[in-house]
Design an enzyme around this catalytic site. Structure first.
Site, PDB file in Angstrom:
ATOM      1  N   SER A 110       0.815  -1.025   0.008  1.00  0.00           N
ATOM      2  CA  SER A 110       0.192   0.069   0.065  1.00  0.00           C
ATOM      3  C   SER A 110       0.838   1.205  -0.103  1.00  0.00           C
ATOM      4  O   SER A 110       1.521   1.417  -0.900  1.00  0.00           O
ATOM      5  CB  SER A 110      -1.003   0.088   1.111  1.00  0.00           C
ATOM      6  N   ASP A 254      -3.014   5.692  -3.757  1.00  0.00           N
ATOM      7  CA  ASP A 254      -1.688   5.466  -3.097  1.00  0.00           C
ATOM      8  C   ASP A 254      -1.209   4.102  -4.063  1.00  0.00           C
ATOM      9  O   ASP A 254      -1.609   3.899  -5.237  1.00  0.00           O
ATOM     10  CB  ASP A 254      -2.065   4.539  -1.635  1.00  0.00           C
ATOM     11  N   ASP A 256      -1.424   0.707  -4.192  1.00  0.00           N
ATOM     12  CA  ASP A 256      -2.138  -0.256  -4.849  1.00  0.00           C
ATOM     13  C   ASP A 256      -3.419   0.202  -5.159  1.00  0.00           C
ATOM     14  O   ASP A 256      -4.227  -0.549  -5.758  1.00  0.00           O
ATOM     15  CB  ASP A 256      -2.315  -1.444  -3.920  1.00  0.00           C
ATOM     16  N   ASP A 258      -6.045   1.784  -3.954  1.00  0.00           N
ATOM     17  CA  ASP A 258      -7.198   1.409  -3.503  1.00  0.00           C
ATOM     18  C   ASP A 258      -7.766   2.531  -2.750  1.00  0.00           C
ATOM     19  O   ASP A 258      -8.907   2.613  -1.929  1.00  0.00           O
ATOM     20  CB  ASP A 258      -7.372   0.202  -2.497  1.00  0.00           C
TER      21      ASP A 258
END
Length: 510
Positions: A110, A254, A256, A258
């Site tokens: 992340s 961010d 990833d 999400d």
């Protein structure tokens, strides 16, 4: 040989946080990742009726490909088919798993720095719960230790399978299929790409909605963009970009993809919890689940019939959303969001759209996992429909300003011990009462002692003072960080109060 997942966790230090297993790349050896994957597969075999197939994907960190290969080995050794969906956003691989009724694994850290990584698990119905987590870590796995060298790395790591493009394609179609191909027509949107795995997908989706897109800030080096603690350089970059190029807003995510970052036309990033409120209003959501740390404009707006405050972390938000579902009335829409901006849709949404002389009904399927694109798109659709700008819509919310930051490299056990001390000795007012005082220029008047009128220990230690100020202390659930959340009625006051709180917390390192 047989090894217990619990033993691997203890030996490696790679444990579950609020969003999956995370740790230093040096600790996340192939062996550790392999055992995690085998434990997850074994748990899914026993707990979910699904075919022996698993889908995997990853972000753009340097260590991600190595870890993906260890997952391929794990799936193969478990006699499962492994589908590789490429480098795509976490919500895209989760959606693919839900559609196909398959468990999925996303390799991502992340927002945390590139020297760390993580593994995020989704069962065939969506994100794992805390009960699933316990089921995974209670497994024992039989495997051939000779697969690994003394350093814990695979001696002969397999190649990744050919990319299955359907997961990305379906995720990209999700938004124009619901909002329409002209939903953002006439708007110009900047996209801060950095090293986000969805950087090209965001551009593709916005263009499919009719927007003019201006990408910038692409990076070949991983950039740890934290949507809850935005870096000064990212603030400056957005301001510089909007000063040079006219845009109606700036999108980013961010690592990833999400968690969203939305900035207005002058490059000011919105807080994720404020974006969550605006998105829920734009989508007509009736019931909301959100962590206790999020902005209280949610309640003060009067826009929602039911609100459930939860612990921080998507598993808790998901549990909160499930508690809000009306089994007898499917028209009652339920969603959730986090302070990081990630938006979760628990129920299907159906809306009527006018197309020429005809009215048509479109449905957006539930996606009960963090999604970065939905909240940003929903807000910009509202901006276009109401012929306003982002700032105009923000002004409609009650004036409550949340800010947060964290002390890095602060051991979790140490932060937990400090909160236990504050709790046991009732030190909240003594430590922070003078800061959360009624005078607006509290730095000039340290004599007034603020009183705690409400204390919430659902997650960390959240103090609401008689001045209306809120100070919330909490150990991070996935990194050695001590977080502080502040909310007041003024933007400058929130920033000043946060700085003063962090000074106090910095003294706790000793």
């Amino acid at each position: 040989m047989s090894v217990a997942m619990q033993d691997v966790m203890k030996q490696s230090g790679v444990a579950f946080g609020t969003s999956g297993a995370r740790g230093l790349v040096s600790a996340m050896t192939d062996r550790v990742c392999y055992v995690y994957a085998r434990s997850f597969i074994k748990y899914c075999e026993a707990s979910y009726k699904c075919e022996h197939t698993i889908a995997i994907a990853g972000d753009l960190r340097p260590s991600t490909e190595r870890i993906l290969r260890s997952l391929v080995q794990a799936g193969t050794d478990a006699n499962w088919k492994v589908i590789y969906c490429g480098r795509i956003p976490s919500p895209a691989i989760a959606m693919y798993g839900i559609d196909k009724h398959l468990p999925t694994i996303m390799v991502t850290g992340s927002h945390i720095p590139a020297d760390r990584n993580g593994i995020k698990f989704d069962h065939p119905n969506g994100e794992i719960t805390k009960a699933d987590e316990q089921g995974i870590v209670s497994q024992s796995v039989d495997f051939d230790e000779a697969l690994f060298g003394a350093d814990g790395m695979l001696k002969n790591a397999p190649e990744l399978p050919a990319v299955e493009a359907e997961a990305e394609a379906n995720y990209c179609k999700r938004y124009p299929d619901f909002f329409g191909s002209d939903a953002l027509h006439g708007l110009t949107i900047g996209v801060y790409q950095h090293s986000a795995v969805g950087r090209d997908i965001v551009v593709k989706v916005l263009e499919s909605l009719g927007a003019t897109v201006k990408p910038f800030g692409r990076s070949d080096v991983f950039v740890p963009v934290d949507t809850e603690a935005i870096r000064k350089e990212d603030e400056e970059l957005a301001r510089e970009f909007t000063h040079k190029d006219y845009v109606d807003a700036v999108f980013s995510t961010d690592g990833d993809s999400d968690r969203p970052l939305l900035a207005d036309d002058v490059g000011m990033w919105l807080r994720g919890d404020v974006l969550g409120i605006l998105a829920a209003q734009a989508l007509g959501i009736k019931r909301i689940a959100t962590p206790v740390s999020c902005n209280t404009s949610l309640e003060k707006s009067g826009s929602f019939e039911k609100i459930c405050r939860t612990r921080i972390g998507s598993p808790y938000v998901i549990a909160g959303m499930e508690s809000l579902v009306d089994a007898n009335d499917k028209s009652v829409s339920v969603a959730g969001y986090e302070a990081n901006g990630g938006f979760l849709l628990e129920t299907d949404l159906t809306r009527e759209f006018v197309k020429g002389d005809k009215r048509e009904s479109r449905t957006l399927k539930a996606l009960p996992t963090r999604d970065a694109l939905l909240p940003m798109i929903a807000v910009m659709v509202m901006v276009r429909e109401e012929r306003m700008c982002v700032v105009d819509i923000l002004r409609k919310l009650p004036k409550r300003f949340t800010v947060s930051d964290r002390l890095k490299e602060f051991p979790t056990e140490k932060s937990k011990a400090k909160l236990a001390e504050i709790r046991e000795k009732n030190l909240g007012e003594k430590l922070f009462g003078a800061l959360a005082a009624k005078p607006s220029k509290f730095a000039k008047d340290k004599t007034f002692q603020g009183k705690i009128v409400s204390l919430n220990e659902v997650d960390g230690y959240r103090m609401e003072f008689d001045s209306g100020d809120i100070i919330h202390l909490r150990p991070s659930g996935n990194a050695p960080e001590f977080r502080c959340y502040v909310e007041t009625e003024g933007k400058d006051r929130s920033a000043e109060l946060l700085a003063e709180c962090l000074k106090i917390m910095e003294g706790w390192r000793k």
